[in-house]
Structure formats: structure tokens, C-alpha cells
Write an enzyme that holds these catalytic residues in place. Sequence first.
Site, short mmCIF file in Angstrom:
data_model
loop_
_atom_site.label_atom_id
_atom_site.label_comp_id
_atom_site.label_asym_id
_atom_site.label_seq_id
_atom_site.Cartn_x
_atom_site.Cartn_y
_atom_site.Cartn_z
N ASP A 48 5.38 4.57 10.38
CA ASP A 48 4.76 5.42 9.35
C ASP A 48 5.79 5.81 8.29
O ASP A 48 5.46 6.46 7.29
CB ASP A 48 4.06 6.65 9.97
CG ASP A 48 5.00 7.50 10.81
OD1 ASP A 48 6.21 7.22 10.86
OD2 ASP A 48 4.50 8.48 11.42
N SER A 49 7.04 5.35 8.46
CA SER A 49 8.04 5.45 7.39
C SER A 49 7.54 4.71 6.15
O SER A 49 8.03 4.94 5.05
CB SER A 49 9.38 4.85 7.83
OG SER A 49 9.18 3.56 8.40
N ASP A 87 2.66 2.20 14.27
CA ASP A 87 2.68 3.65 14.48
C ASP A 87 1.30 4.26 14.37
O ASP A 87 0.55 3.95 13.43
CB ASP A 87 3.54 4.29 13.36
CG ASP A 87 4.85 4.84 13.88
OD1 ASP A 87 4.98 5.08 15.09
OD2 ASP A 87 5.75 5.02 13.04
N LYS A 117 2.92 2.87 18.79
CA LYS A 117 3.91 3.92 19.03
C LYS A 117 3.27 5.27 18.73
O LYS A 117 2.62 5.43 17.70
CB LYS A 117 5.16 3.71 18.16
CG LYS A 117 6.20 4.81 18.39
CD LYS A 117 7.58 4.44 17.87
CE LYS A 117 7.74 4.52 16.36
NZ LYS A 117 7.48 5.87 15.79
N GLU A 119 4.16 9.45 18.72
CA GLU A 119 5.24 10.44 18.77
C GLU A 119 4.95 11.55 19.76
O GLU A 119 3.80 11.98 19.90
CB GLU A 119 5.44 11.08 17.38
CG GLU A 119 6.07 10.14 16.38
CD GLU A 119 6.51 10.83 15.08
OE1 GLU A 119 6.46 12.08 15.00
OE2 GLU A 119 6.90 10.10 14.16
N GLU A 186 15.25 9.33 18.71
CA GLU A 186 15.72 9.48 17.32
C GLU A 186 16.61 10.70 17.17
O GLU A 186 16.23 11.82 17.53
CB GLU A 186 14.50 9.56 16.37
CG GLU A 186 14.93 9.70 14.91
CD GLU A 186 13.87 9.28 13.90
OE1 GLU A 186 12.82 8.75 14.30
OE2 GLU A 186 14.12 9.51 12.70
#
Length: 268
Positions: A48-49, A87, A117, A119, A186
Site C-alpha cells: 500500500d506504499s 497488501d 499481507k 498489518e 518493520e
Amino acid sequence: MKIKGKVTVPALQAMKAEGKKIAALTAYDATFAALEDAAGVDIILVGDSAGMVMQGSHDTIEITLDDILVYTRNVRRGMKRALLAADLPFGIAHESTDATIRGCVRLMKEGGAEAVKVEGAGPVLEPISRMTRMGIPVMGHLGLTPQSVHSFGGYGMRGGDEAEAERIRRDAVELQEAGVFAIVLEKIPQELAAEVTKSLHIPTIGIGSGPDCDGQILVSYDMLGLGPKFRFVRRYLEGAELVTGAVQQYVNDIRGGIFPDESESYNA
Ligand code: KIV
């Protein structure tokens, strides 16, 4: 050492057992995906970057599932060998277990992702555990989880105090028990990342968490020098300088009547 043939979840898990490091990178389009795939990257993540590097947002909050689906399809078309992970964007896991599963199923069915992925831990353990039991490969993400930037108050290191370090240790074990096949760590202290890595049988993929993780991931635009400099990013190319220089040359050549020349033109 590069895995021969298609990268799969079991192949990545075997890499940890054999002490081989996993190389992961983000991609958002077919051209970069093809280049990264050919260069031997094991996991290509449609992070999602993308909200920041592709769309110019200040954070990863705005990007939608439909946006991620577009980038995932782009990447799918460009690559062959790596494992393609995508993501789950902000907001969907906050809704419900059903919404989380629906979102992840869309990433696989409509985007062509082979893994998702998600979070965090705690409230997302339930959907993660249901998905992994259904056969959906899920990658966890702990430490600086950028979707929580507003609760954290910024992008600083996480897990620096004992209470938070202990929560990360516990969350990692709970994610492993929920069936995730790997966990991104991270921006946590390198000693903590080493400890978590040692305590798990699944691979950890570090970003800003030191050299002892089982693999590493970076945002491709950062390692290619296309974005701002960060302490934890090694820049393998000064991409911004190269691109700007090339574009300036192109502009000058047009203005000077140097481009196109005879060899770049057609004759009847
Ligand atoms: O969104 C992203 O690109 C990520 C990685 C860099 C871990 O989550």
C-alpha cells in the site's frame, strides 16, 4: 542462492530452514515487476506504499482496495517466477472478519495475488486464522505498521521500550499460531528482530530491522533512489538524478533541434 523455478510458500519456508536469505521488493507496474522478477527477487509485494510512491499521498491511508487491485493486475502481467503478495489496505480489517476475507479473496481472484499481507495482530488474528485454514497464504506485518501512523504519531522506530517489545514478541507468536507463512518486521531494534526471528519457525522479512531477519524488503522506489533518503534504505541507484538528467537532455535536444535526427526519422 536463488530458488529454482517458481517461488512458492513452502519454498520460502524451506529457505528459512536452510539458512538462505529471502529477497523481497515492492512493485506496482508490469515493467518494474518484470525487471525485479528477472533479477531474482523472491517475493514481489504490491504494497500500500503505492499510495505514497504512485499516487503522491502523505501516507497509506487513502489508497483503496480497487487501487491495489489495479496495481496487482499490472504486476501479475509482468512477472513469472516470484511469489506475488498484495497488501490489504487500511480500513477493511477494521470492518469485520467477513470484510477482511472478502477483500483478500478479491486480491487473489481479481488481482492474481498468491498471498496477502495484513498489518497488525490482536483483532485481525481471527480473520487471519480463518483465511489460513481456508488455504489463503497470509503474511503478517508488525512493528511500524504504517496504517497506524496516526496512532503512533509518526514513522519512528517501534518496540524500543520493554512493554512494546514484549507485545511484538507475543504478537509474532500469535500470528504464527494463526498460520501466517511469514512476518514483515518493520523498523524495530535489531536485537528484538533477531530474537523474534530465532523464536519462530516461519521466516521474518525485515525492513529497517537489522541484518538478522530471514529476509529483507524495501520499497523499490526508495532503493532505486527515486524517493527521499531514509537511514534504513541502501540506495542502489541514484534514480532521481539519472531520470532528471535524461529528461533535461531530451528537453535540450528538442530545443536545440538535435532530436530527432536523420536515423530517427522515416523516408517514404
Ligand atoms: O507497503 C509496503 O510497501 C510495505 C512494505 C515495504 C513492507 O508494507
